[in-house]
Design an enzyme around this catalytic site. Structure first.
Site, mmCIF file in Angstrom:
data_model
loop_
_atom_site.group_PDB
_atom_site.id
_atom_site.type_symbol
_atom_site.label_atom_id
_atom_site.label_comp_id
_atom_site.label_asym_id
_atom_site.label_seq_id
_atom_site.Cartn_x
_atom_site.Cartn_y
_atom_site.Cartn_z
ATOM 1 N N GLY B 24 -37.280 -67.148 10.605
ATOM 2 C CA GLY B 24 -36.867 -66.592 9.314
ATOM 3 C C GLY B 24 -35.465 -66.009 9.293
ATOM 4 N N SER B 26 -32.498 -67.465 8.578
ATOM 5 C CA SER B 26 -31.738 -67.819 7.379
ATOM 6 C C SER B 26 -32.307 -67.091 6.174
ATOM 7 C CB SER B 26 -31.782 -69.321 7.155
ATOM 8 O OG SER B 26 -31.389 -69.979 8.334
ATOM 9 N N ASP B 98 -24.421 -66.523 12.244
ATOM 10 C CA ASP B 98 -25.762 -67.092 12.192
ATOM 11 C C ASP B 98 -25.772 -68.280 13.140
ATOM 12 O OD1 ASP B 98 -28.271 -67.893 11.474
ATOM 13 O OD2 ASP B 98 -27.649 -68.787 9.563
ATOM 14 N N LYS B 154 -42.143 -61.529 9.104
ATOM 15 C CA LYS B 154 -43.377 -62.105 8.551
ATOM 16 C C LYS B 154 -44.539 -61.137 8.710
ATOM 17 C CE LYS B 154 -41.664 -66.762 9.408
ATOM 18 N NZ LYS B 154 -41.959 -68.178 9.657
ATOM 19 N N SER B 529 21.150 -94.190 46.655
ATOM 20 C CA SER B 529 20.389 -95.454 46.665
ATOM 21 C C SER B 529 20.965 -96.495 45.710
ATOM 22 C CB SER B 529 18.900 -95.193 46.367
ATOM 23 O OG SER B 529 18.719 -94.357 45.234
HETATM 24 N N1 LIG Z 1 -44.483 -65.305 4.619
HETATM 25 C C1 LIG Z 1 -43.253 -65.218 5.102
HETATM 26 N N2 LIG Z 1 -42.547 -66.346 5.287
HETATM 27 C C2 LIG Z 1 -41.296 -66.242 5.787
HETATM 28 C C3 LIG Z 1 -40.718 -64.996 6.106
HETATM 29 N N3 LIG Z 1 -39.465 -65.205 6.571
HETATM 30 C C4 LIG Z 1 -39.261 -66.551 6.529
HETATM 31 N N4 LIG Z 1 -40.369 -67.179 6.068
HETATM 32 C C5 LIG Z 1 -40.546 -68.628 5.897
HETATM 33 O O1 LIG Z 1 -40.434 -69.237 7.167
HETATM 34 C C6 LIG Z 1 -39.785 -70.507 7.076
HETATM 35 C C7 LIG Z 1 -38.593 -70.605 8.027
HETATM 36 O O2 LIG Z 1 -37.582 -69.701 7.622
HETATM 37 P P1 LIG Z 1 -36.028 -69.956 7.951
HETATM 38 O O3 LIG Z 1 -35.323 -68.793 7.366
HETATM 39 O O4 LIG Z 1 -35.617 -71.301 7.537
HETATM 40 O O5 LIG Z 1 -36.039 -69.837 9.520
HETATM 41 P P2 LIG Z 1 -34.832 -70.005 10.570
HETATM 42 O O6 LIG Z 1 -35.056 -71.331 11.186
HETATM 43 O O7 LIG Z 1 -35.044 -68.889 11.533
HETATM 44 O O8 LIG Z 1 -33.547 -69.867 9.833
HETATM 45 C C8 LIG Z 1 -39.403 -70.673 5.622
HETATM 46 O O9 LIG Z 1 -40.377 -71.476 4.986
HETATM 47 C C9 LIG Z 1 -39.430 -69.259 5.076
HETATM 48 O O10 LIG Z 1 -39.708 -69.233 3.696
HETATM 49 C C10 LIG Z 1 -41.506 -63.816 5.894
HETATM 50 O O11 LIG Z 1 -41.119 -62.677 6.148
HETATM 51 N N5 LIG Z 1 -42.761 -63.992 5.403
#
Ligand SMILES: Nc1nc2c(ncn2[C@@H]2O[C@H](COP(=O)(O)OP(=O)(O)O)[C@@H](O)[C@H]2O)c(=O)[nH]1
Lengths: 302, 623
Positions: B24, B26, B98, B154, B529
């Site tokens: 998560g 990004s 990032d 999460k 030379s």
């Molecule tokens: N339920 C929930 N989903 C999350 C959370 N943070 C990220 N996600 C989901 O996890 C997935 C991967 O997130 P992303 O930000 O792309 O991950 P990265 O690969 O670390 O950049 C996405 O579908 C997000 O919506 C959170 O706090 N809660």
């Protein structure tokens, strides 16, 4: 005044000076791309400081599409005179002869021929192995991943998948015969930093950034200033006077104005802080796909 | 962006986010920008459009798309490079690097970490600590990042359960103990729904700490570079006119004031600071972070790459040291191979003389290794051709860091962090039984060559050859110079000046030069030379592409007028027989590699041209 610069501006300035000096120390024949806008004004101001009391040991290069706002050209010539710098102006004569213009050829072809190709010509003609540009990473997504020292092949192409890692401040500036570097000393500045610095350092900028009544027409949602009689008016189209200003400057038929009452730097900064639109919105060349800038850059657009 | 009024007091916080794919990262960055209303309307519109096209969240906006930049990676749904984000709150400006989490992108994470003061390590609450969590923390620690935030993300997916959070924090603290972080703050968050991101969540009322953004706004990360010993790597010598000699550079640590004494690390020469300019303002003192130009009270010989310090706390100076390196090139690191090393403003040829061990970045184990591949980390001995001034990386991140550059491809091959210096004796070079021609040359960081200077007596051959040799020597190269003076008194003292003797003279010189190139030397031969055939003979003896015929041209009238040794006068008077240009012919080269006209340019300019040509041919490194 140096002492009154806030900490974050002072460190941005120091970083930019470091980058500019590094280019001069390591590359053979650098040139500074001077596009007359606010970022160029800041970059030039920083370059003047980097070599004080000497002059920057490189020329300025302006790629003139012949469609710049008239006030930009006047400002450009005045700046070169005021600072006593060597200014090289290049126009793609071949493109001119072929009648390329933003109006007859559309923005894409015009940009390709009169900017991208013209820049290539000018860089090759001058034999430059490094060109400074005023781009910032906060401007646009693909820029966010571009290096400060961006390597270009002999064909001026950028390969986003094969960029050199930039560690610490140890820039790898090495190029082979024919290859070159595009160098972005303002990479870490934001638009707000640029305006705050202009205010703190009292840097002259083109008056078009400040609001005043100007003749404009509305086209595909953008306000286009009627800067000279070359802009054909469509049937029923009537320029109206509006209080407008510009956030970015380019070719006048391709640059959208914003309605604004900001007449001073303080006004601009206050307006920016409340702004809800990103800066490139005013540039018509970006409105296609999100990846459009990246595509252009791969082909050698700055 | 009405909140983006920044206070001048707090410096920008440079931070790095790391975590495994899909933890998560990004989403968190997107959420921070969104909540601080730093996403503009048009970007938001683009985001909504993109969310439909590429997004992974079913209904709402996918914040990750805002920060995943390049097209190619967007299509693959991964972040492949370092992207920088900027945002500001009333309290502070932030630069966020990032970087991706995959193992194959260790190099990108190291790149992001090299300029970061703080790292946010993201952990998925459902998964706990993973191998990647360990790896990222180890890389971050290796790169000298001292402040860590453990963001347990999460938390919504584990019902905001306190125990899940506590267990992860407990495990992490235990793991991170040996990594030397000076602060570690743990916070339970939901990047997707915003809990504890920029305001305290009521759904985690068991958590007594503050929210993430508040913590980031407050933390002091400046290790007080200002209090560390003064260093100034000389970036550029500014000489607008004869009365001003400015030493320009950016101060990585410490302070300097006018009247203070300074020493040049390599030469040990002392002087006093006369004037200080920060950018274009003359000031009494300057400190870490300032881009300065100093003038000194004495005319010292100072050039780019030198390091200034106070005489009582100097950097180390050595040509051998141990270091951690992170390998960043697809070509493996092979001990003994020659690279260019850049440290501060100094670039010098260098090689890894011994790879002591590889480090498993998943657990810090030491493994035996003969080479390092892309994304691997090793501990090794490094030798440079010139002594360099440095500090241990643990003491100074700017003067203790270096990069290695591949000499063929120019790519950045490695990032290095110096541990400590070595005395020569502690590192005797080891090699196989037969030492090859290439091994000889590699050890000297050069490619051998025969520079054959030919031309009339008095044309300037020896003057130029001497200048070239001293320039090469200064740059740490290994050379030999053969000319009539040192050859005719010994090796060839049995030979005279008849055509036959002249041929034999040159043949012997050619053989000697050839032997010298076999051991890797750059050999400068300065001989009249006069005959094409004998010069051809030496050319054929030499290795492929190693012979450079340099014709030093000067009209006969000019050399007769110069006549430095009075020889032409005597030859013209008939006192010397077989004198080239008088009673013996000089056969001009037809295809010399270089033709130098000594009547038109100074000897120094001509010598520089030869140096350029050697660089162009890759015999010596361009510095
Ligand atoms: N339920 C929930 N989903 C999350 C959370 N943070 C990220 N996600 C989901 O996890 C997935 C991967 O997130 P992303 O930000 O792309 O991950 P990265 O690969 O670390 O950049 C996405 O579908 C997000 O919506 C959170 O706090 N809660």
């Amino acid at each position: 005044m140096q002492n009154s610069l806030p900490a974050h501006l002072k460190s941005l300035e120091a970083e930019s000076i470091y980058i500019i000096r590094e280019v001069v120390a390591e590359l053979r024949n650098p040139v500074m791309l001077y596009s007359i806008g606010k970022d160029s004004s800041v970059m030039l101001h920083v370059a003047m400081k980097a070599f004080h009391p000497a002059k920057p040991p490189f020329p300025l290069l302006h790629v003139d599409t012949t469609w710049k706002f008239r006030e930009m050209i006047a400002f450009r010539d005045e700046t070169a005179r005021r600072l006593d710098l060597n200014l090289i102006v290049h126009t793609n004569e071949d493109g001119l002869q072929r009648g390329i213009s933003p109006i007859a050829s559309g923005s894409q072809v015009h940009t390709q021929v009169m900017k991208t190709e013209a820049l290539r010509q000018a860089l090759e003609r001058g034999g430059y192995d490094a060109a400074f540009g005023g781009a910032r990473r906060d401007e646009e997504k693909s820029r966010a991943k571009e290096r400060i020292f961006s390597h270009r092949s002999a064909a001026h192409a950028w390969d986003p998948r094969n960029q050199r890692p930039e560690l610490w401040r140890l820039f790898n500036t090495r190029v082979r015969e024919g290859e070159s570097m595009r160098v972005f000393p303002l990479s870490n500045w934001t638009e707000l930093d640029v305006w705050e610095y202009i205010r703190a350092e009292n840097i002259p900028v083109v008056p078009l950034y400040f609001s005043k009544p100007r003749p404009v027409v509305k086209r595909s949602g953008a306000l286009i200033m009627v800067d000279d009689e070359r802009l054909p008016l469509e049937p029923g189209e009537e320029p109206r006077m509006a209080r407008v200003r510009f956030r970015t400057l380019g070719c006048y038929p391709l640059t959208g104005a914003i309605e604004s009452d900001a007449e001073t730097l303080d006004d601009i900064i206050a307006e920016m802080r409340a702004a809800t639109h990103s800066e490139r919105q005013g540039r018509l060349i970006d409105t296609d796909e999100a990846g459009s800038m990246e595509k252009k850059k791969r082909e050698g657009y700055f | 962006m009405d909140e983006a009024v920044r206070s001048a007091a707090l410096p920008t916080l440079r931070l790095l986010t790391c975590g495994s794919v899909d933890d998560g990262k990004s989403t968190l960055i997107g959420r921070l920008l969104y909540e601080k209303r730093l996403i503009f309307h048009d970007q938001l519109a683009a985001l909504e459009r993109d969310s439909k096209k590429f997004g992974t969240t079913e209904d709402d906006i996918d914040f990750a798309l805002l920060v995943d930049g390049l097209e190619a990676e967007r299509e693959q749904g991964i972040t492949i490079d370092v992207a920088y984000r900027y945002f500001a709150t009333p309290a502070r400006s932030f630069i966020v690097a990032d970087t991706p989490g995959h193992e194959q992108y260790t190099r990108n994470m190291a790149t992001g970490a090299s300029n970061a003061d703080l790292a946010i390590v993201l952990v998925d609450a459902r998964k706990g600590l993973l191998t990647q969590t360990h790896r990222h923390s180890i890389i971050v620690s290796l790169l000298g990042v001292r402040h860590v935030v453990l963001a347990v993300n999460k938390i919504d997916l584990v019902e905001y359960d306190e125990k899940v959070f506590r267990d992860i924090v407990y495990d992490y603290r235990k793991f991170a103990e040996p990594l030397g972080f000076s602060t570690l703050f743990a916070v339970p968050i939901s990047a997707r729904y915003g809990d504890n991101v920029s305001s305290k969540s009521r759904r985690t009322d068991w958590f007594e700490g503050t929210h993430l953004l508040d913590y980031l706004e407050q933390i002091e990360v400046d290790e007080d570079r200002r209090a560390a010993p003064f260093r100034l790597p000389v970036q550029w010598v500014n000489r607008p006119h004869l009365d001003f000699r400015g030493i320009a550079g950016t101060i990585p640590s410490g302070r300097v004031r006018t009247g203070q004494s300074v020493v040049v690390a390599n030469s040990g020469r002392l002087s006093t600071v006369a004037k200080i300019f920060v950018a274009d303002q003359e000031v009494e003192s300057a400190e870490a972070g300032d881009a300065v130009t100093l003038t000194l009270a004495d005319e010292l010989d100072i050039a780019r790459g030198d390091v200034l310090s106070h005489p009582d706390s100097r950097p180390e100076v050595a040509d051998q040291f141990t270091a951690h390196v992170i390998w960043m090139s697809a070509e493996p690191l092979l001990p003994g191979r020659s690279y260019l090393l850049k440290i501060g403003a100094r670039t010098t040829p260098a090689s890894v003389t011994e790879l002591k061990h590889r480090i498993d970045v998943n657990n810090f184990d030491k493994l035996a290794a003969k080479r390092l591949d892309l994304n691997e980390v090793g501990f090794c001995n490094v030798a440079t051709t010139m002594p360099v001034a440095y500090d241990a990386y643990a003491d100074n991140r700017e003067t203790g860091a270096f990069i290695l550059i591949d000499r063929q491809t120019n790519e950045t091959a490695a990032a290095g962090m110096i541990a400590h210096g070595l005395r020569r004796a502690t590192n005797v070079h080891r090699h196989g039984l037969t030492v090859t021609r290439a091994a000889h040359a590699d050890q000297k960081h050069q490619r051998p060559a025969i520079l054959w200077f030919t031309g009339l007596s008095g044309a300037g051959k020896s003057t130029i050859a001497n200048l070239v040799e001293s320039k090469l020597h200064e740059r740490g190269h290994h050379t030999a110079l053969l000319d009539g003076d040192n050859v005719r008194h010994g090796l060839n003292k049995d030979l005279g000046f008849t055509a036959a003797d002249r041929v034999e003279n040159i043949r012997r010189v050619g053989e000697v030069a050839k032997l010298m190139t076999d051991v890797g030397l750059i050999v400068l031969c300065s001989f009249i030379s006069p005959f094409r055939a004998e010069r051809r003979l030496v050319r054929d003896l030499a290795g492929e592409g190693e012979f450079m015929e340099i014709f030093v041209e000067a009209p006969i009238e000019t050399v007769i007028a110069r006549d430095p040794k009075g020889l032409y006068k005597r030859a013209l008077a008939g006192e010397i027989k077989n004198f080239t240009g008088v009673d013996q012919a000089y056969e001009e080269p037809e295809a010399a590699e270089m033709v130098l006209n000594s009547a038109q340019e100074t000897a120094d300019a001509l010598a520089e041209r030869i140096i350029d040509e050697l660089e162009r041919r890759g015999c010596i490194a361009r510095l």
